[in-house]
Motif scaffolding. Structure first.
Motif, PDB file in Angstrom:
ATOM      1  N   SER A 126      23.829 -42.460 -11.097  1.00 28.64           N
ATOM      2  CA  SER A 126      23.973 -40.926 -12.250  1.00 28.64           C
ATOM      3  C   SER A 126      23.393 -39.527 -12.332  1.00 28.64           C
ATOM      4  N   GLN A 127      22.158 -39.548 -11.329  1.00 25.48           N
ATOM      5  CA  GLN A 127      22.426 -38.435 -11.517  1.00 25.48           C
ATOM      6  C   GLN A 127      23.572 -37.525 -10.162  1.00 25.48           C
ATOM      7  N   LYS A 128      23.649 -38.047  -9.149  1.00 25.69           N
ATOM      8  CA  LYS A 128      24.381 -37.646  -8.441  1.00 25.69           C
ATOM      9  C   LYS A 128      25.975 -37.343  -8.693  1.00 25.69           C
ATOM     10  N   LEU A 129      26.744 -38.351  -9.768  1.00 26.72           N
ATOM     11  CA  LEU A 129      27.558 -37.515 -10.678  1.00 26.72           C
ATOM     12  C   LEU A 129      27.895 -36.453 -11.285  1.00 26.72           C
ATOM     13  N   ARG A 130      26.638 -36.907 -12.163  1.00 29.28           N
ATOM     14  CA  ARG A 130      26.729 -35.054 -12.790  1.00 29.28           C
ATOM     15  C   ARG A 130      26.527 -34.046 -12.124  1.00 29.28           C
ATOM     16  N   GLU A 131      26.389 -34.057 -10.991  1.00 29.27           N
ATOM     17  CA  GLU A 131      25.787 -33.328 -10.000  1.00 29.27           C
ATOM     18  C   GLU A 131      27.722 -32.310  -9.697  1.00 29.27           C
ATOM     19  N   LEU A 132      28.220 -33.676  -9.359  1.00 29.52           N
ATOM     20  CA  LEU A 132      29.524 -33.810  -8.944  1.00 29.52           C
ATOM     21  C   LEU A 132      30.729 -33.817  -9.663  1.00 29.52           C
ATOM     22  N   GLY A 133      30.392 -33.514 -11.133  1.00 32.54           N
ATOM     23  CA  GLY A 133      31.000 -32.832 -12.328  1.00 32.54           C
ATOM     24  C   GLY A 133      31.868 -34.111 -13.160  1.00 32.54           C
TER      25      GLY A 133
ATOM     26  N   ASP B 248      26.889 -35.454 -19.268  1.00 31.24           N
ATOM     27  CA  ASP B 248      26.512 -36.303 -20.177  1.00 31.24           C
ATOM     28  C   ASP B 248      25.844 -38.279 -20.189  1.00 31.24           C
ATOM     29  N   ILE B 249      24.648 -38.265 -19.662  1.00 30.84           N
ATOM     30  CA  ILE B 249      24.265 -39.551 -18.705  1.00 30.84           C
ATOM     31  C   ILE B 249      23.535 -40.505 -20.210  1.00 30.84           C
ATOM     32  N   LYS B 250      24.775 -41.061 -20.516  1.00 31.81           N
ATOM     33  CA  LYS B 250      23.819 -42.103 -21.342  1.00 31.81           C
ATOM     34  C   LYS B 250      23.294 -43.549 -20.651  1.00 31.81           C
TER      35      LYS B 250
ATOM     36  N   VAL C 111      33.579 -41.764  -4.843  1.00 31.29           N
ATOM     37  CA  VAL C 111      33.846 -41.130  -5.962  1.00 31.29           C
ATOM     38  C   VAL C 111      34.687 -39.616  -6.453  1.00 31.29           C
ATOM     39  N   ASN C 112      35.047 -38.628  -5.462  1.00 29.42           N
ATOM     40  CA  ASN C 112      35.685 -37.709  -5.830  1.00 29.42           C
ATOM     41  C   ASN C 112      36.786 -38.215  -5.821  1.00 29.42           C
ATOM     42  N   LYS C 113      37.733 -39.202  -5.698  1.00 28.44           N
ATOM     43  CA  LYS C 113      39.002 -39.883  -6.031  1.00 28.44           C
ATOM     44  C   LYS C 113      39.477 -39.811  -7.395  1.00 28.44           C
ATOM     45  N   LEU C 114      37.816 -40.725  -8.839  1.00 29.17           N
ATOM     46  CA  LEU C 114      38.025 -40.616  -9.370  1.00 29.17           C
ATOM     47  C   LEU C 114      38.513 -39.704 -10.512  1.00 29.17           C
ATOM     48  N   ASP C 115      38.637 -39.778 -11.574  1.00 33.87           N
ATOM     49  CA  ASP C 115      39.035 -38.704 -13.231  1.00 33.87           C
ATOM     50  C   ASP C 115      37.991 -38.483 -13.139  1.00 33.87           C
ATOM     51  N   LYS C 116      37.296 -37.141 -13.629  1.00 34.41           N
ATOM     52  CA  LYS C 116      35.976 -36.737 -14.025  1.00 34.41           C
ATOM     53  C   LYS C 116      36.250 -36.218 -14.664  1.00 34.41           C
ATOM     54  N   THR C 117      36.970 -36.015 -15.478  1.00 27.05           N
ATOM     55  CA  THR C 117      37.677 -36.167 -16.890  1.00 27.05           C
ATOM     56  C   THR C 117      37.104 -37.435 -17.985  1.00 27.05           C
ATOM     57  N   GLU C 118      36.870 -38.595 -17.619  1.00 24.58           N
ATOM     58  CA  GLU C 118      36.979 -40.061 -18.152  1.00 24.58           C
ATOM     59  C   GLU C 118      36.196 -40.604 -18.343  1.00 24.58           C
TER      60      GLU C 118
ATOM     61  N   ILE D 160      22.537 -20.369 -26.557  1.00 23.04           N
ATOM     62  CA  ILE D 160      23.675 -20.006 -26.224  1.00 23.04           C
ATOM     63  C   ILE D 160      23.867 -20.555 -24.528  1.00 23.04           C
ATOM     64  N   VAL D 161      23.291 -20.191 -23.977  1.00 25.67           N
ATOM     65  CA  VAL D 161      22.930 -20.505 -22.641  1.00 25.67           C
ATOM     66  C   VAL D 161      22.499 -21.418 -22.151  1.00 25.67           C
ATOM     67  N   ALA D 162      21.495 -22.585 -23.133  1.00 31.51           N
ATOM     68  CA  ALA D 162      20.768 -23.569 -22.841  1.00 31.51           C
ATOM     69  C   ALA D 162      22.517 -24.287 -23.852  1.00 31.51           C
ATOM     70  N   SER D 163      23.242 -24.157 -24.443  1.00 24.15           N
ATOM     71  CA  SER D 163      23.944 -25.359 -24.541  1.00 24.15           C
ATOM     72  C   SER D 163      25.797 -25.394 -24.041  1.00 24.15           C
ATOM     73  N   CYS D 164      25.635 -23.676 -23.240  1.00 21.30           N
ATOM     74  CA  CYS D 164      26.946 -23.657 -22.190  1.00 21.30           C
ATOM     75  C   CYS D 164      26.285 -24.360 -21.048  1.00 21.30           C
ATOM     76  N   ASN D 165      24.719 -24.188 -20.350  1.00 19.12           N
ATOM     77  CA  ASN D 165      24.819 -25.384 -19.101  1.00 19.12           C
ATOM     78  C   ASN D 165      24.896 -26.612 -19.751  1.00 19.12           C
ATOM     79  N   SER D 166      24.129 -27.133 -21.022  1.00 15.23           N
ATOM     80  CA  SER D 166      24.258 -28.405 -21.069  1.00 15.23           C
ATOM     81  C   SER D 166      25.666 -29.316 -20.593  1.00 15.23           C
ATOM     82  N   GLN D 167      26.289 -28.581 -21.756  1.00 14.52           N
ATOM     83  CA  GLN D 167      27.537 -29.412 -21.324  1.00 14.52           C
ATOM     84  C   GLN D 167      28.046 -28.980 -20.394  1.00 14.52           C
ATOM     85  N   GLN D 168      28.307 -28.072 -19.280  1.00 13.62           N
ATOM     86  CA  GLN D 168      28.765 -28.754 -17.707  1.00 13.62           C
ATOM     87  C   GLN D 168      28.290 -29.439 -16.929  1.00 13.62           C
ATOM     88  N   LYS D 169      27.065 -29.617 -17.422  1.00 15.46           N
ATOM     89  CA  LYS D 169      26.368 -30.706 -16.174  1.00 15.46           C
ATOM     90  C   LYS D 169      27.139 -32.305 -16.580  1.00 15.46           C
TER      91      LYS D 169
END
Length: 125
Positions: free
Chosen positions: A99-106, A24-26, A76-83, A13-22
């Motif tokens: 990509s890693q930085k974008l993931r850190e930024l949400g 997804d990089i493809k 990049v913080n001006k962009l839509d993080k959910t899109e 459960i904890v691992a699943s929650c953590n991966s969702q928060q960070k």
């Protein structure tokens, strides 16, 4: 035995929650970029320098220089993080780090075109 099973379930459960928060990089290919981003209303970001961008870039890409770290985060913080966001550089190195930085930024869905502008330019002459 029950304790081990409970511990295992809690770990999942904890691992699943953590991966969702960070986020997804493809890593995507040129074919995927063409099919999913080109000619569509997406966030397409060229993370190369402005000089590289001015020498040529992919379609409607917006230039946000990853090497200018302070400005990169601000822009990049001006962009839509959910899109979904599609990014590329010259050959895939900077876009991987970006990509890693974008993931850190949400950002939640990040597509890293690993072939970069070098491959794009060569295959679209």
């Amino acid at each position: 035995m029950k304790k081990i099973i409970v511990l295992f379930v809690l770990t999942l459960i904890v691992a699943s929650c953590n991966s969702q928060q960070k986020g997804d990089i493809k890593v995507i290919s040129i074919e995927t970029l063409k099919a999913d981003a080109i000619g569509k209303d997406v966030q397409l970001i060229d993370v190369r320098t402005s000089k590289e961008y001015e020498a040529g870039h992919i379609d409607d890409a917006v230039n946000i220089d990853f090497l200018d770290t302070e400005n990169f985060a601000k822009e990049v913080n001006k962009l839509d993080k959910t899109e979904p966001i599609y990014i590329y550089c010259q050959m895939g190195g900077r876009s991987g780090k970006a990509s890693q930085k974008l993931r850190e930024l949400g950002f939640t869905t990040i597509f890293d075109y690993s072939g970069g502008y070098g491959e794009w330019n060569q295959k679209n002459k």
